[in-house]
Design an enzyme around this catalytic site. Structure first.
Site, PDB file in Angstrom:
ATOM      1  N   ASP A 136     -10.726 106.360  -8.937  1.00  0.00           N
ATOM      2  CA  ASP A 136      -9.295 106.300  -9.267  1.00  0.00           C
ATOM      3  C   ASP A 136      -8.899 107.323 -10.335  1.00  0.00           C
ATOM      4  O   ASP A 136      -7.788 107.289 -10.855  1.00  0.00           O
ATOM      5  CB  ASP A 136      -8.906 104.887  -9.720  1.00  0.00           C
ATOM      6  CG  ASP A 136      -9.645 104.441 -10.985  1.00  0.00           C
ATOM      7  OD1 ASP A 136     -10.433 105.246 -11.544  1.00  0.00           O
ATOM      8  OD2 ASP A 136      -9.423 103.301 -11.423  1.00  0.00           O
ATOM      9  N   GLU A 143      -8.448 103.875 -17.402  1.00  0.00           N
ATOM     10  CA  GLU A 143      -7.922 103.680 -16.057  1.00  0.00           C
ATOM     11  C   GLU A 143      -6.524 104.301 -15.943  1.00  0.00           C
ATOM     12  O   GLU A 143      -5.902 104.606 -16.963  1.00  0.00           O
ATOM     13  CB  GLU A 143      -7.849 102.169 -15.764  1.00  0.00           C
ATOM     14  CG  GLU A 143      -9.206 101.457 -15.797  1.00  0.00           C
ATOM     15  CD  GLU A 143     -10.063 101.709 -14.554  1.00  0.00           C
ATOM     16  OE1 GLU A 143      -9.993 102.815 -13.984  1.00  0.00           O
ATOM     17  OE2 GLU A 143     -10.813 100.788 -14.181  1.00  0.00           O
TER      18      GLU A 143
END
Ligand code: PGA
Length: 260
Positions: A136, A143
């Site tokens: 990702d 993140e």
């Protein structure tokens, strides 16, 4: 960003290990930022081999790992401290007091995170930060949506990362949801960065990081702003790069004095 595309995983690992070894030989008291995950295992194996062959001395090296799970005991088989012990620290001559990890058991997490940042600053910053990339686009465990200026702190993993990491745990519900990770800003402060990415599962994130816009939606893309960042790829990880031929051309035509 210098993009180095190698024909195989083994060659990519070899290149990354040679860059790290050159750093340690040039500056024996190097401060290394280290990464976990499956990608760097081969690099650590090679560094351990160089050491065994008497070609690499870790006695003055200082290390800071990028991240650690919250609530796993230090000797839990999946704790990153244990991962590093198994794959590198037990195989080279580095003293325990030169090794640093975020403490996933810290009672006061914000205070511990500040101490971690201060410890990095006290030794003059990280000379070379080894990085992987999440599918990702995360670096460390920053993140998507992580502030591009973030510092060491607690983060909640995305369901996708929890799923990616489930292969290391007996049951998916045992994967911790929280980690302490260096921030994107902490990583960007390293004097140099070295990312290794291999396999087709990384191709999309790699293309976004190198050729897409700089965005917190793909935190690794901030590395476009790093003045000394090398990215070592195998062919499958490089498969979605539009300018792959140009990156190969640059590498092949590198002046001798710039080569590792
Ligand atoms: P991996 O993880 O090396 O296990 O693919 C990379 C990362 O999440 O940074």
């Amino acid at each position: 960003m210098e993009i180095i595309i190698k024909a195989s995983v083994a060659e990519a690992q070899d290149e990354a290990a040679r860059i790290m070894a050159a750093q340690i030989r040039t500056k024996p008291a190097s401060v290394l930022g280290l990464a976990t995950g499956s990608t760097p295992i081969g690099v650590y194996q090679l560094l351990a081999e160089f050491h065994r062959a008497g070609r690499l001395d870790f006695s003055k090296v200082i290390t800071f790992n990028l991240d650690e799970y919250v609530v796993l005991t230090p000797n839990h088989p999946q704790a990153y401290r244990e991962f590093m012990r198994q794959h590198l620290f037990s195989k080279v001559n580095i003293a325990a007091d030169r090794i640093h990890f975020p403490d996933g058991l810290a009672a006061d997490v914000p205070a511990h995170c500040e101490d971690y940042e201060a410890a990095i600053r006290r030794v003059g910053g990280i000379d070379l930060q080894l990085l992987g990339i999440g599918s990702d686009g995360h670096i460390g465990f920053n993140e998507p949506s992580s502030s591009l200026a973030s510092r060491t702190r607690i983060k909640t993993l995305t369901p996708r990362t929890v799923k990616d990491n489930a292969r290391f745990f007996p049951h998916a519900n045992e994967v911790p949801r929280h980690v302490i990770t260096m921030g994107v800003g902490t990583i960007m402060d390293a004097h140099a960065c070295l990312m290794l990415a291999t396999g087709e599962s990384k191709a999309e994130a790699v293309a976004g990081m190198v050729e897409g816009p700089i965005t917190a939606d793909l935190p690794a893309s901030i590395l476009q702003m790093h003045p000394r960042c090398k990215l070592v790829l195998d062919e499958p990880a490089a498969a979605k790069l539009r300018r792959a031929e140009y990156y190969r051309w640059i590498y092949e035509n590198k002046p001798i004095w710039q080569r590792v």
